[in-house]
Scaffold this active site. Sequence first.
Site, PDB file in Angstrom:
ATOM      1  CB  ALA A 240      -0.914   0.005   1.227  1.00 55.88           C
ATOM      2  CE  LYS A 241      -2.278   5.579  -2.855  1.00 58.96           C
ATOM      3  NZ  LYS A 241      -2.955   4.448  -3.497  1.00 58.96           N
ATOM      4  NE  ARG A 242      -1.013   0.318   5.634  1.00 61.96           N
ATOM      5  CZ  ARG A 242      -2.038  -0.178   4.956  1.00 61.96           C
ATOM      6  NH1 ARG A 242      -2.778   0.622   4.211  1.00 61.96           N
ATOM      7  NH2 ARG A 242      -2.326  -1.475   5.007  1.00 61.96           N
TER       8      ARG A 242
END
Length: 307
Positions: A240-242
Site C-alpha cells: 500500500a502507499k503507506r
Amino acid sequence: MNAVQPGAGRYAPSPSGDLHLGNLRTAVLAWLFARSTGRRFLLRMEDLDRVRPGAAERQLADLRAIGLDWDGDVIRQSERLPRYRAAVERLTAAGRTYECFCTRREIQQAVSAPHAPQGAYPGTCRALSAARRAELRGSGRPAAIRLRAEVAEFEIDDELHGRYRGAVDDVVLLRGDGVPAYNLAVVLDDAASGIDQVVRGDDLLSSAPRQAYLADLLGFPVPRYAHVPLVLNTEGQRLAKRDGAVTLADRRALGDSAERIFALLVASLGLEGRSPAAVLARFDPARLPRDAWTLDPNRLSPASECP
C-alpha cells in the site's frame, strides 16, 4: 459483412489515488496477457465512488511512462449509469432480486453459513414479508437491491489456478445510496466491451465465481481469468502507499527512472526487458511465479543494478 472483432483484455483501476508498484506490475501482466494472445487491451476507470481529483490523469500518465498502450478511448463507469440500472430492472422483472435493509454492521454481526466466504451475506432480508418491507421503507431505512442467487457455488477457469470453484451469495447490485455495486458494474462493462480475458490480483480470486455466475445469469460469456500474485510489504501484507516510496512519482523523486522501474517489475516476474515490446517477445504465462513478491522500498536504491 463486418469483420469479427478480437476479444480483449483490460486493466481497470479505481482513481482513488496514485498507482503503486503492485498496481503497475498487475497492469504490465494484463497488457502482456492481452497482447501475447492477439487481444485488444482496454483501459477502464472504475470511478463510481472514491474518486480523487487528478488521480485518473496521473494513473494514465504512469502507465504511459512505463511503456504501456491501449486501444480506443478510456472507458469510464460514471458514463454508464443507465446501463447498470437497466440491468437491475431486468433482473427485478424476472424475480431475481430483493430489497435488503441491513446495515453493514448488522451483516458483519450476523452468523453466516458454514464455509461461506468472509463477509458473505447470510440472506437476512431474502424472505421478508411484504408488510415487513413496507414497515422498513416507512422507517426511512434505505434499501439496497440484492441478487437472489439460485446456486451456492460456481466454477471458473483460471490461467494460473486451474479450475476454481467458489461460493456465490446474494451480492448487492444497487447500493442503498443508488450507486451501482462493483460486482454488477464489472460484469456489464466487461461484456459490453467484448472483454473475454480478465487479469487481476489473486486477492480477487474468491470474487470471480460470483461475477461469473452473474455474467452467466445475464446471458454473457464468462471470461477467461488469470489471477496473478500480489506484491506484499515486508510484513506479508498487500503493498500500500503507506509502505513508503512505492509510487512511480516517489521513485522518480529519489532518482529512479520509469525505465528502471519497469525492468524491476518484469524481473520480479522472472522476465527480462527494458520495454513492453522486448518482454512480450519472450512472454510465457506458464513460467510466471505463483508466489507473491515481497518488496522493501527502502532497499530499492536507484544506484543498484536491476535483478
